[in-house]
Design an enzyme around this catalytic site. Structure first.
Site, mmCIF file in Angstrom:
data_model
loop_
_atom_site.group_PDB
_atom_site.id
_atom_site.type_symbol
_atom_site.label_atom_id
_atom_site.label_comp_id
_atom_site.label_asym_id
_atom_site.label_seq_id
_atom_site.Cartn_x
_atom_site.Cartn_y
_atom_site.Cartn_z
ATOM 1 N N ASN A 109 39.169 33.439 44.238
ATOM 2 C CA ASN A 109 38.296 32.304 44.488
ATOM 3 C C ASN A 109 38.377 31.861 45.946
ATOM 4 O O ASN A 109 37.423 31.984 46.700
ATOM 5 C CB ASN A 109 38.655 31.146 43.552
ATOM 6 C CG ASN A 109 37.743 29.940 43.742
ATOM 7 O OD1 ASN A 109 36.678 29.875 43.143
ATOM 8 N ND2 ASN A 109 38.127 28.996 44.574
ATOM 9 N N SER A 110 39.557 31.364 46.361
ATOM 10 C CA SER A 110 39.681 30.770 47.691
ATOM 11 C C SER A 110 39.352 31.735 48.814
ATOM 12 O O SER A 110 38.817 31.330 49.849
ATOM 13 C CB SER A 110 41.104 30.228 47.893
ATOM 14 O OG SER A 110 41.412 29.248 46.930
ATOM 15 N N ALA B 70 45.024 35.579 41.483
ATOM 16 C CA ALA B 70 45.681 34.612 42.375
ATOM 17 C C ALA B 70 46.411 35.296 43.519
ATOM 18 O O ALA B 70 47.055 36.327 43.346
ATOM 19 C CB ALA B 70 46.662 33.712 41.623
ATOM 20 N N GLY B 71 46.288 34.684 44.698
ATOM 21 C CA GLY B 71 47.033 35.113 45.874
ATOM 22 C C GLY B 71 46.313 36.066 46.794
ATOM 23 O O GLY B 71 46.757 36.310 47.915
ATOM 24 N N GLY C 187 45.864 30.428 45.680
ATOM 25 C CA GLY C 187 45.331 29.892 46.919
ATOM 26 C C GLY C 187 46.141 30.188 48.157
ATOM 27 O O GLY C 187 45.791 29.739 49.254
ATOM 28 N N LYS D 150 40.052 31.720 29.979
ATOM 29 C CA LYS D 150 41.120 32.018 30.928
ATOM 30 C C LYS D 150 42.178 30.939 30.743
ATOM 31 O O LYS D 150 41.937 29.759 31.028
ATOM 32 C CB LYS D 150 40.612 32.030 32.370
ATOM 33 C CG LYS D 150 41.722 32.328 33.365
ATOM 34 C CD LYS D 150 41.267 32.133 34.807
ATOM 35 C CE LYS D 150 42.468 32.248 35.743
ATOM 36 N NZ LYS D 150 42.122 31.909 37.139
#
Length: 273
Positions: free
Chosen positions: A222-223, A200-201, A173, A112
């Site tokens: 992830n977050s 992301a986001g 994040g 990645k």
């Protein structure tokens, strides 16, 4: 599997010739404990787990090493693949060097690719990203580039040999969801045969559903899981949300109408059931 059960499961997809059934890719940073990380990976049903090379230290034990042990254990239990990432890199040279370390450590050509150009938004640097991707492809890597939703940048990444693209939904994040659905929809329409992963986001399962209903092949997050009050239950929620969104896309979401449309035809004669 019966015909009905098959119809109630999303279709498989492919990345660099690998067949994957889960459309959720899961990151591994920021979990409250190694046990929560392990259980979240399993609960999500993911088949691809990312890990940042700058966070990795050899051996097992507490701290970061405990998280690495949890990742390894969950990968064995799930039969999942590892996708190392170059998080924290600011130049193409840095990213290329870290990618070589990843291939040596993990024995995988998957990478990645992250090359950040702005410290506040963590937006990818398109020039350095394309430079790094071109060199890595030439050296035999199978690159998953984290990029913005800019069509021209995405086309340049394809031109240098990337076979998968990972446009952002919003800054890393931030949990804002898909801040520019028009751009994401345009990418999907212009690149119909390229595996596209929203990366992301994403902050809530509803955001994942929206991405999948746009026709995206997968989401990476992830977050949204690691920072949840209950990461394990949130991982399960995202696993189900991704399935629901993809099933909706494959079934064909109805077109919105400007005005009310009667759903029950009126024939003028009553009938009894």
């Amino acid at each position: 599997m019966s015909a009905l059960n098959a119809a109630l499961n999303p279709s498989a997809w492919h990345a660099y010739g690998v067949t994957l059934n889960s459309r959720l890719l899961l990151g591994t940073a920021g979990y409250p404990s190694p046990q929560a990380l392990h259980e979240a990976i399993v609960a999500s049903g993911t088949e691809v787990v990312t890990v940042g090379l700058r966070r990795v230290h050899a051996g097992e034990g507490g701290g970061d090493n405990g998280h690495i042990a949890a990742i390894r254990s969950a990968l064995r239990e799930q039969g999942a693949r590892l996708l190392p990432n170059t998080a924290g890199c600011r130049t193409a040279r840095e990213a290329v060097e870290l990618s070589h370390m990843a291939r040596e450590l993990y024995g995988t050509a998957w990478i990645k690719l992250e090359v950040v150009g702005d410290e506040q938004t963590l937006q990818p640097d398109p020039w350095e990203l394309v430079l790094a991707a071109e060199e890595l492809v030439r050296e035999g890597f199978q690159v998953f580039p984290y990029c913005t939703d800019d069509l021209v940048t995405c086309q340049r990444l394809l031109d240098v040999g990337c076979e998968v693209l990972m446009p952002w939904g919003a800054p890393i994040g931030s949990g804002q969801g898909l801040i520019n659905p028009w751009a994401l929809r345009t990418l999907r329409e212009r690149l119909p045969h390229i595996p596209l992963i929203v990366d992301a986001g994403i902050g809530a399962p509803a955001h994942a559903v929206q991405a999948m209903e746009l026709g995206y092949d997968a989401v990476l997050l992830n977050s949204a899981v690691s920072q949840a009050r209950d990461p394990v239950r949130m991982a399960a929620a995202f696993g189900r949300a991704v399935q629901a969104g993809r099933l909706g896309f494959e079934a064909g979401v109805m077109a919105p109408q400007a005005m009310a449309v009667a759903t029950t035809p009126v024939s003028g004669r009553p009938f009894l059931l």
